[in-house]
Design a protein around this motif. Structure first.
Motif, PDB file in Angstrom:
ATOM      1  N   GLU A   1       9.496   6.575   9.281  1.00  0.00           N
ATOM      2  CA  GLU A   1       8.690   7.802   9.302  1.00  0.00           C
ATOM      3  C   GLU A   1       7.202   7.466   9.159  1.00  0.00           C
ATOM      4  O   GLU A   1       6.349   8.013   9.862  1.00  0.00           O
ATOM      5  CB  GLU A   1       9.144   8.690   8.140  1.00  0.00           C
ATOM      6  CG  GLU A   1       8.528  10.057   8.128  1.00  0.00           C
ATOM      7  CD  GLU A   1       8.868  10.771   6.826  1.00  0.00           C
ATOM      8  OE1 GLU A   1       7.935  11.234   6.170  1.00  0.00           O
ATOM      9  OE2 GLU A   1      10.066  10.840   6.470  1.00  0.00           O
ATOM     10  N   ILE A   2       6.905   6.533   8.238  1.00  0.00           N
ATOM     11  CA  ILE A   2       5.504   6.164   8.008  1.00  0.00           C
ATOM     12  C   ILE A   2       4.920   5.490   9.258  1.00  0.00           C
ATOM     13  O   ILE A   2       3.802   5.778   9.676  1.00  0.00           O
ATOM     14  CB  ILE A   2       5.383   5.215   6.785  1.00  0.00           C
ATOM     15  CG1 ILE A   2       5.689   5.978   5.499  1.00  0.00           C
ATOM     16  CG2 ILE A   2       3.996   4.579   6.711  1.00  0.00           C
ATOM     17  CD1 ILE A   2       4.668   7.041   5.140  1.00  0.00           C
TER      18      ILE A   2
ATOM     19  N   ALA B   1      -2.855   7.184   5.852  1.00  0.00           N
ATOM     20  CA  ALA B   1      -1.433   7.322   5.488  1.00  0.00           C
ATOM     21  C   ALA B   1      -1.202   6.994   4.021  1.00  0.00           C
ATOM     22  O   ALA B   1      -0.298   7.532   3.396  1.00  0.00           O
ATOM     23  CB  ALA B   1      -0.573   6.412   6.362  1.00  0.00           C
TER      24      ALA B   1
ATOM     25  N   LEU C   1       0.826  -1.209   0.000  1.00  0.00           N
ATOM     26  CA  LEU C   1       0.000   0.000   0.000  1.00  0.00           C
ATOM     27  C   LEU C   1       0.861   1.260   0.000  1.00  0.00           C
ATOM     28  O   LEU C   1       0.517   2.273  -0.584  1.00  0.00           O
ATOM     29  CB  LEU C   1      -0.890   0.033   1.248  1.00  0.00           C
ATOM     30  CG  LEU C   1      -2.169  -0.798   1.247  1.00  0.00           C
ATOM     31  CD1 LEU C   1      -2.832  -0.711   2.601  1.00  0.00           C
ATOM     32  CD2 LEU C   1      -3.135  -0.320   0.188  1.00  0.00           C
ATOM     33  N   LEU C   2       1.998   1.184   0.693  1.00  0.00           N
ATOM     34  CA  LEU C   2       2.866   2.358   0.786  1.00  0.00           C
ATOM     35  C   LEU C   2       3.665   2.579  -0.497  1.00  0.00           C
ATOM     36  O   LEU C   2       4.405   3.541  -0.619  1.00  0.00           O
ATOM     37  CB  LEU C   2       3.858   2.196   1.948  1.00  0.00           C
ATOM     38  CG  LEU C   2       3.258   2.177   3.347  1.00  0.00           C
ATOM     39  CD1 LEU C   2       4.311   1.902   4.377  1.00  0.00           C
ATOM     40  CD2 LEU C   2       2.571   3.491   3.641  1.00  0.00           C
ATOM     41  N   ASN C   3       3.530   1.631  -1.421  1.00  0.00           N
ATOM     42  CA  ASN C   3       4.199   1.746  -2.707  1.00  0.00           C
ATOM     43  C   ASN C   3       5.716   1.708  -2.587  1.00  0.00           C
ATOM     44  O   ASN C   3       6.420   2.430  -3.284  1.00  0.00           O
ATOM     45  CB  ASN C   3       3.734   3.055  -3.384  1.00  0.00           C
ATOM     46  CG  ASN C   3       3.950   3.000  -4.867  1.00  0.00           C
ATOM     47  OD1 ASN C   3       4.075   1.909  -5.430  1.00  0.00           O
ATOM     48  ND2 ASN C   3       4.033   4.150  -5.501  1.00  0.00           N
ATOM     49  N   VAL C   4       6.206   0.903  -1.658  1.00  0.00           N
ATOM     50  CA  VAL C   4       7.661   0.795  -1.528  1.00  0.00           C
ATOM     51  C   VAL C   4       8.171  -0.516  -2.136  1.00  0.00           C
ATOM     52  O   VAL C   4       9.326  -0.861  -1.975  1.00  0.00           O
ATOM     53  CB  VAL C   4       8.136   0.887  -0.053  1.00  0.00           C
ATOM     54  CG1 VAL C   4       8.062   2.280   0.457  1.00  0.00           C
ATOM     55  CG2 VAL C   4       7.395  -0.078   0.828  1.00  0.00           C
TER      56      VAL C   4
ATOM     57  N   VAL D   1      17.591   4.830   2.836  1.00  0.00           N
ATOM     58  CA  VAL D   1      16.370   5.542   2.433  1.00  0.00           C
ATOM     59  C   VAL D   1      15.144   4.736   2.885  1.00  0.00           C
ATOM     60  O   VAL D   1      14.196   5.272   3.456  1.00  0.00           O
ATOM     61  CB  VAL D   1      16.322   5.716   0.896  1.00  0.00           C
ATOM     62  CG1 VAL D   1      14.975   6.269   0.459  1.00  0.00           C
ATOM     63  CG2 VAL D   1      17.424   6.647   0.440  1.00  0.00           C
TER      64      VAL D   1
ATOM     65  N   SER E   1      -3.600   7.267   1.657  1.00  0.00           N
ATOM     66  CA  SER E   1      -4.528   7.965   0.772  1.00  0.00           C
ATOM     67  C   SER E   1      -3.901   9.255   0.250  1.00  0.00           C
ATOM     68  O   SER E   1      -3.071   9.857   0.913  1.00  0.00           O
ATOM     69  CB  SER E   1      -5.816   8.295   1.523  1.00  0.00           C
ATOM     70  OG  SER E   1      -6.449   7.106   1.896  1.00  0.00           O
TER      71      SER E   1
ATOM     72  N   SER F   1      14.603   4.796   6.728  1.00  0.00           N
ATOM     73  CA  SER F   1      14.113   6.055   7.286  1.00  0.00           C
ATOM     74  C   SER F   1      12.688   6.337   6.801  1.00  0.00           C
ATOM     75  O   SER F   1      11.861   6.857   7.543  1.00  0.00           O
ATOM     76  CB  SER F   1      15.071   7.209   6.995  1.00  0.00           C
ATOM     77  OG  SER F   1      14.835   7.720   5.737  1.00  0.00           O
ATOM     78  N   PHE F   2      12.386   5.938   5.567  1.00  0.00           N
ATOM     79  CA  PHE F   2      11.033   6.176   5.044  1.00  0.00           C
ATOM     80  C   PHE F   2      10.004   5.342   5.815  1.00  0.00           C
ATOM     81  O   PHE F   2       8.982   5.854   6.262  1.00  0.00           O
ATOM     82  CB  PHE F   2      10.979   5.834   3.552  1.00  0.00           C
ATOM     83  CG  PHE F   2       9.623   6.033   2.942  1.00  0.00           C
ATOM     84  CD1 PHE F   2       9.097   7.311   2.780  1.00  0.00           C
ATOM     85  CD2 PHE F   2       8.852   4.958   2.548  1.00  0.00           C
ATOM     86  CE1 PHE F   2       7.837   7.498   2.230  1.00  0.00           C
ATOM     87  CE2 PHE F   2       7.593   5.134   1.997  1.00  0.00           C
ATOM     88  CZ  PHE F   2       7.091   6.411   1.836  1.00  0.00           C
TER      89      PHE F   2
ATOM     90  N   ARG G   1       4.193   8.031  11.755  1.00  0.00           N
ATOM     91  CA  ARG G   1       3.031   8.828  11.378  1.00  0.00           C
ATOM     92  C   ARG G   1       1.732   8.052  11.639  1.00  0.00           C
ATOM     93  O   ARG G   1       0.760   8.586  12.162  1.00  0.00           O
ATOM     94  CB  ARG G   1       3.131   9.189   9.891  1.00  0.00           C
ATOM     95  CG  ARG G   1       2.092  10.204   9.500  1.00  0.00           C
ATOM     96  CD  ARG G   1       2.182  10.537   8.082  1.00  0.00           C
ATOM     97  NE  ARG G   1       3.548  10.958   7.695  1.00  0.00           N
ATOM     98  CZ  ARG G   1       3.845  11.387   6.497  1.00  0.00           C
ATOM     99  NH1 ARG G   1       2.929  11.431   5.567  1.00  0.00           N
ATOM    100  NH2 ARG G   1       5.065  11.766   6.217  1.00  0.00           N
TER     101      ARG G   1
END
Lengths: 58, 688
Positions: B514-515, B583, B188-191, B507, B585, B510-511, B518
């Protein structure tokens, strides 16, 4: 939600050399629509290309 | 994703073809209520959506029921059909996602085979109409699966389409389930592209390293081998840590269930409460012991000097005394004495002949003098020892303090453990045999938990050490490779690939961190809006762990998930879903429908009221499948007052295994619904 690709490029730029940024961005972009094997093959060529360009500059 | 319409034909309780349109947000109406008594087919509609989207025959609520006992084809339709003639059933679901319209049609066949119902999955077809009105039909099951997963990943489907009474299990997920959920969330987070890039650069590094191995010198080969061994050791440690985390959460869960059982014995309730308090204290002291031990470890290197401090003191005193007396450095230099002896003449021009008392005195001086190198060494040694002597008292004092502190903590822990054992004996000594058995199980679990926590701490330490080793090995390798790089193309390649891989990992870490932060922050905010005042006060923070499992902290900042009620778990799970959905959307509004079967079963009226007031505001669509015991006049009035209630359906029995869907005007809904009684209040309170 932050744009993932934009975020990747930004953080790569903040912390790394130009060559790492080029290879990193390319790796992510190839991975959008390719599997691991195919990305590895394409990255091999890209690494040679980047290093050749560095030598030419020198 | 917005669900627009579902059509069911001969599916579960629905004989023939029936259609239901969802309130999809037009004119602000985004809430649909499907109302019916137990067994009328509410879960059948839920099942139809899951079957259509993912081909699921089984829901998590089916538990251990064998799949061949779950019938999807309507049995009345089978009985009405000619013997040995298959009956076709299907579900069609229309939905929209980011302006693109989808119509998914999934079919299956059923047949009565001498009183045994047999079923077979049929084809699926997805019709996609893009923003320009172009239509594409997809019939390949793999392609359909890929397209549906891209909109709503299978791994997180139960986050958006769920049974309200079971949703609290999100907070008790197994390691396997968490892995699946984490995978779905990452998708979902597109990672996933970033993950593929990380895997690819890792493989690239290995390929270049293998090539480099042919031209590397012994030292570089050794470093590469050690790095590989380090990586394997880290992988092993991480695997064990993940396994341990699962075992711990299972044991905590089991212990909680036992505590709930034990809690039922009124005569020991007070003891159980005291024991819980002591267990918390023990956990806190265990943490303190861990910190104290870590501080002591840091002192160990410096304290090594204390072992030889007596020798250091005596050597320092010896040299210092000699220095005070002027013997170090000596008042008479050796080269001067040598010259007097050789010239037989003193510096005052007097003759110094062999055999005279003056000559003998000079020779005696010579014996007491040392070489200039030795003198310098003695002075250096004096200076070093002076530093050690001056700090050793301070060091000894702080080491002693730490040792006492650690010993005190251990004493406390021993005391608490003894008191815990006493209480456990009292609880176990009660006349209730079943309580004793539970107590045995609990003691065993408690011991296992302590052992597992200790192992986890050891593994965490070991992982930290391995990471430090890895950093040092990497630095050595980099410097070696840079040394070789001037004449090695292969080294340059390996170095670039390795730097890129590490940069991408940084990267990613840390991404995702952060998510997670959040989502945790947002889940806390939503949780506090949904929960009652007491919950807000006592549970100030929700945290999303690395594996995307949930934890809630109490006001003393201690993990408290194992102790919250089923109702609080349900509210917490809904808050997490809302936070997760927001998160991922694009806009503030959650883009996924919240499809909730039995949404209010475990909730108190205050929680229901908060949910009804809040959810229509943050979800694009809310679909409620409710019974008459949870959706009554009071809930209906509240929902009406939000101006978001768009559609209301009643499921009515029309013969055995035959349910009819009837749409009711919302203004007529109140006449159909029951008042909430005092008995219901009690029931709710008991359940919550």
């Amino acid at each position: 939600m932050p744009d993932v690709n934009e975020r990747i490029v930004q953080q790569l730029r903040d912390e790394n050399s130009e060559d790492v940024v080029r290879l990193g961005v390319l790796a992510v972009s190839l991975s959008e629509s390719n599997g691991v094997e195919s990305v590895v093959e394409q990255l091999k060529g890209a690494v040679r290309e980047i290093l050749r360009a560095d030598r030419d500059k020198e | 994703m917005i669900l627009q319409r579902v059509s069911l034909c001969n599916f579960r309780q629905f004989n023939g073809t029936q259609t239901l349109e969802f309130a999809s947000g037009s004119e602000g109406n985004n809430v649909t209520v499907i109302f019916g008594e137990n067994g009328r087919g509410k879960t059948g509609i839920f099942r139809a959506v899951m079957f259509c989207l993912f081909g699921d025959r089984r829901l998590s609520q089916d538990g251990d029921t064998p799949e061949h006992e779950l019938y999807l084809v309507n049995t009345s339709a089978l009985h009405q059909a000619d013997p040995n003639t298959p009956v076709e059933a299907y579900v069609q679901l229309e939905f929209e996602h980011r302006g693109v319209r989808y119509l998914l049609d999934r079919r299956l066949l059923g047949m009565d085979d001498d009183g045994r119902q047999i079923e077979q999955n049929g084809p699926a077809k997805l019709t996609v109409t893009d923003l320009d009105g172009n239509t594409k039909i997809v019939q390949d099951p793999t392609e359909i699966r890929g397209m549906v997963n891209a909109i709503l990943d299978r791994g997180v489907r139960e986050y958006f389409l769920f049974d309200g009474e079971k949703i609290e299990r999100l907070t008790r997920a197994s390691a396997e389930h968490r892995k699946e959920v984490a995978k779905g969330i990452r998708s979902l987070l597109n990672v996933d592209a970033l993950e593929t890039a990380i895997a690819a650069t890792k493989r690239l590094v290995k390929t270049f390293e293998a090539e480099l191995d042919t031209e590397a010198d012994v030292e570089l080969r050794r470093l590469i081998k050690r790095l590989q061994e380090n990586e394997e050791a880290r992988d092993r440690t991480k695997d064990r840590l993940a396994q341990l985390s699962d075992e711990i959460s299972k044991a905590v869960d089991e212990k909680r269930q036992i505590d709930e059982e034990l809690d039922k014995f009124n005569e020991i309730r007070e003891l159980v409460e005291r024991r819980n308090l002591l267990s918390d204290q023990l956990r806190s002291r265990q943490q303190d012991a861990g910190f104290a031990l870590a501080e002591m470890k840091q002192l160990v290197g410096r304290c090594a000097n204390l072992i030889v401090m007596d020798t250091v003191d005596s050597v320092f005193t010896y040299i210092d005394e000699r220095k005070e007396k002027g013997e170090i450095p000596p008042q008479v230099r050796m080269d001067l004495i040598d010259r007097i002896v050789a010239d037989h003449k003193c510096i005052c021009d007097r003759e110094v002949l062999e055999g005279t008392a003056a000559y003998d005195a000079i020779i005696a001086w010579r014996g007491r003098s040392a070489s200039p190198e030795l003198e310098r060494a003695a002075i250096d040694l004096w200076s070093d020892l002076k530093g050690l002597v001056s700090e050793h008292e301070e060091l000894a004092r702080s080491a002693t303090t730490k040792v006492y502190q650690y010993a005190n903590i251990n004493n406390d822990m021993r005391g608490i453990t003894e008191r815990l054992n006493d209480i456990s004996k009292q609880i176990g000594g009660s006349e209730r045999k079943d309580a004793q058995e539970l107590e045995h199980q609990r003691s065993y679990l408690q011991k296992r938990l302590i052992d597992m926590e200790a192992e986890r701490q050891r593994l965490d330490d070991s992982l930290r050490d391995l990471l430090q080793d890895q950093q040092s090995l990497k630095a050595q390798r980099k410097s070696k490779e840079q040394e070789m790089m001037r004449n090695s193309e292969l080294s340059r390649r390996a170095l670039l690939a390795s730097d890129t891989h590490e940069a991408l990992v940084r990267v990613y870490d840390s991404f995702t961190q952060e998510i997670r932060e959040r989502i945790g922050h947002s889940a806390t905010e939503i949780f506090h809006e949904l929960i009652d005042q007491e919950g807000r006060r006592s549970l100030p923070r929700i945290v999303v762990d690395e594996d995307y499992s949930l934890q809630v902290y109490d006001r003393w900042n201690k993990p408290f998930l194992a102790n919250i009620s089923a109702g609080q778990r349900q509210v917490m799970s809904i808050a997490f879903i809302a936070a997760l959905a927001s998160a991922v959307s694009v806009h503030d509004l959650i883009e996924m429908p919240l499809f909730m079967d039995t949404p209010f079963g475990r909730l108190s009226f205050e929680h229901r009221r908060n949910l009804i007031n809040m959810v229509p505001g943050f979800a694009a669509q809310w679909i409620l499948l409710a019974t008459d015991t949870e959706f009554r006049k009071q809930e209906a009035q509240l929902l009406k007052s939000t101006d978001r209630w768009g559609r209301f359906y009643l499921l009515r029995a029309d013969g055995e295994d035959d349910t009819q869907i009837r749409e009711i005007d919302i203004s007529d809904s109140l006449a159909l619904l029951r008042e909430r009684s005092i008995a219901d209040e009690d029931g709710w309170q008991h359940q919550s």
